[in-house]
Design a protein around this motif. Sequence first.
Motif, PDB file in Angstrom:
ATOM      1  N   MET A 178      20.282 -39.059 -24.236  1.00 30.38           N
ATOM      2  CA  MET A 178      21.965 -38.334 -23.496  1.00 30.38           C
ATOM      3  C   MET A 178      22.300 -39.045 -22.665  1.00 30.38           C
ATOM      4  N   HIS A 179      22.342 -39.331 -22.545  1.00 29.75           N
ATOM      5  CA  HIS A 179      22.926 -40.783 -21.357  1.00 29.75           C
ATOM      6  C   HIS A 179      24.359 -40.296 -20.756  1.00 29.75           C
ATOM      7  N   GLY A 180      24.029 -39.228 -19.845  1.00 28.84           N
ATOM      8  CA  GLY A 180      25.269 -39.169 -19.000  1.00 28.84           C
ATOM      9  C   GLY A 180      25.829 -37.848 -19.286  1.00 28.84           C
ATOM     10  N   GLY A 187      32.815 -27.381 -17.466  1.00 26.17           N
ATOM     11  CA  GLY A 187      32.886 -26.683 -18.056  1.00 26.17           C
ATOM     12  C   GLY A 187      31.796 -25.431 -18.510  1.00 26.17           C
ATOM     13  N   PHE A 188      30.894 -25.997 -18.850  1.00 22.66           N
ATOM     14  CA  PHE A 188      29.606 -25.486 -19.431  1.00 22.66           C
ATOM     15  C   PHE A 188      28.759 -24.763 -17.656  1.00 22.66           C
ATOM     16  N   CYS A 199      23.246 -30.195 -15.866  1.00 18.00           N
ATOM     17  CA  CYS A 199      23.351 -27.917 -16.173  1.00 18.00           C
ATOM     18  C   CYS A 199      22.818 -27.417 -17.192  1.00 18.00           C
ATOM     19  N   LEU A 200      23.867 -28.475 -18.567  1.00 18.43           N
ATOM     20  CA  LEU A 200      23.249 -28.125 -19.442  1.00 18.43           C
ATOM     21  C   LEU A 200      21.597 -28.825 -20.813  1.00 18.43           C
ATOM     22  N   ALA A 222      28.827 -27.021 -26.302  1.00 21.45           N
ATOM     23  CA  ALA A 222      28.472 -27.143 -25.250  1.00 21.45           C
ATOM     24  C   ALA A 222      28.115 -28.368 -24.627  1.00 21.45           C
ATOM     25  N   LEU A 223      28.012 -29.194 -24.913  1.00 21.26           N
ATOM     26  CA  LEU A 223      28.212 -30.558 -24.330  1.00 21.26           C
ATOM     27  C   LEU A 223      29.871 -30.590 -24.541  1.00 21.26           C
TER      28      LEU A 223
END
Length: 68
Positions: free
Chosen positions: A1-3, A50-51, A7-8, A44-45
């Motif tokens: 999950m690069h990038g 904004g998340f 926070c997510l 969420a992604l």
Amino acid sequence: MHGTLPCLLNAWSSHAPELKHYLDHRLGDADEAADLLQDAFIKALRQGRGFCAVRNPRAWLFQVARKP
């Protein structure tokens, strides 16, 4: 999950197991629960930065997962 935003990832690692348990119990179908869990993560992604501004990530994830 690069990038992916920290926070997510932090919110996900903290709340995904509980959310999965909730969806399994609510739906009674592990495959459907897994699909909804994946959909919640994708939503969420899509929120991007904004998340990170969400005051209660747990509540946000549960609310999103409840919606079809």
